[in-house]
Design a protein around this motif. Structure first.
Motif, short mmCIF file in Angstrom:
data_model
loop_
_atom_site.label_atom_id
_atom_site.label_comp_id
_atom_site.label_asym_id
_atom_site.label_seq_id
_atom_site.Cartn_x
_atom_site.Cartn_y
_atom_site.Cartn_z
N ASN A 95 1.03 -1.02 -0.03
CA ASN A 95 -0.14 0.27 0.26
C ASN A 95 0.47 1.05 -0.02
OD1 ASN A 95 0.72 0.29 2.86
ND2 ASN A 95 -0.63 -0.62 3.31
N TRP A 96 0.14 2.38 -0.04
CA TRP A 96 0.97 4.00 0.05
C TRP A 96 1.20 4.36 0.80
CZ3 TRP A 96 2.05 7.48 -3.09
CH2 TRP A 96 2.28 9.33 -1.82
N GLU A 97 1.10 3.92 2.38
CA GLU A 97 2.39 4.33 3.71
C GLU A 97 3.06 2.97 3.50
OE1 GLU A 97 -0.70 2.93 3.14
OE2 GLU A 97 -1.41 5.29 3.71
N TYR A 123 4.14 -1.22 -5.93
CA TYR A 123 2.29 -0.25 -5.88
C TYR A 123 1.84 0.24 -7.38
CZ TYR A 123 0.40 4.29 -4.77
OH TYR A 123 -0.67 4.84 -4.15
N ASN A 124 0.84 -0.25 -6.69
CA ASN A 124 -0.12 0.01 -8.14
C ASN A 124 0.22 -1.06 -9.51
OD1 ASN A 124 -1.95 1.16 -6.86
ND2 ASN A 124 -1.79 3.10 -7.80
N VAL A 157 -3.07 11.27 -1.39
CA VAL A 157 -2.12 10.40 -2.42
C VAL A 157 -2.74 10.77 -3.40
CG1 VAL A 157 -1.59 7.89 -3.95
CG2 VAL A 157 -2.03 7.76 -1.63
#
Length: 163
Positions: A95-97, A123-124, A157
């Motif tokens: 995830n982002w974090e 990520y993504n 984000v």
């Protein structure tokens, strides 16, 4: 003109696993340069050899990995390469974090079921780099000199705007 010492040495045998790390490995020639395995496109091999004989080359091709004892540490440039064979590595989506933690070169905790060894973190769907998963923790292999040093993080984000 090779020295007597160089002439007596056999060419190093590169571990075959590096062929699995690159898509279409047949299009590359693998060279061992100071314990680093470089993948040089075969189409440019002759030019590379000509230039290498005359100049000090800082980097060429794709740095695939570094030989550390009996282990091969995958290079960060391999994770960033479009020739990376993702199938060769366990991949974990974060995830982002956790992505920010990774880019700060902080410790990541991967899911328990993650296989031990070198893991590609994404990520993504985009590769960020490698970690070495040891079971209870993962060693972050992001280059030290590239880490995020700022404490500032955006409140939300921001992704590319949809057209």
């Amino acid at each position: 003109n090779k020295s007597k010492k160089e002439r007596g040495k056999a060419a190093p045998v590169l571990p075959s696993v590096v062929n699995d790390w690159i898509e279409e490995a047949g299009k590359f020639r693998f060279e061992l340069i100071n314990d680093t395995i470089q993948a040089i496109p075969s189409a440019h091999q002759e030019t590379w050899q000509l230039i290498a004989g005359q100049c000090r080359i800082v980097t060429a091709g794709i740095s695939v990995g570094e030989i550390k004892g009996k282990d091969i540490l995958p290079a960060h440039s391999l994770a960033m390469s479009t020739s990376l064979n993702r199938e060769a590595f366990t991949t974990v989506e974060i995830n982002w974090e956790d992505a920010v933690k990774y880019l700060k070169k902080e410790v990541l905790l991967l899911p328990e079921e993650t296989k031990k060894g070198y893991v590609l973190v994404c990520y993504n769907g985009f590769p960020l780099g490698f970690v070495k998963h040891l079971g209870n923790r993962a060693n972050n292999l992001y280059p030290q000199e590239w880490r995020i040093r700022s404490g500032y993080l955006p409140d939300k984000v921001v992704l590319y705007p949809e057209s």
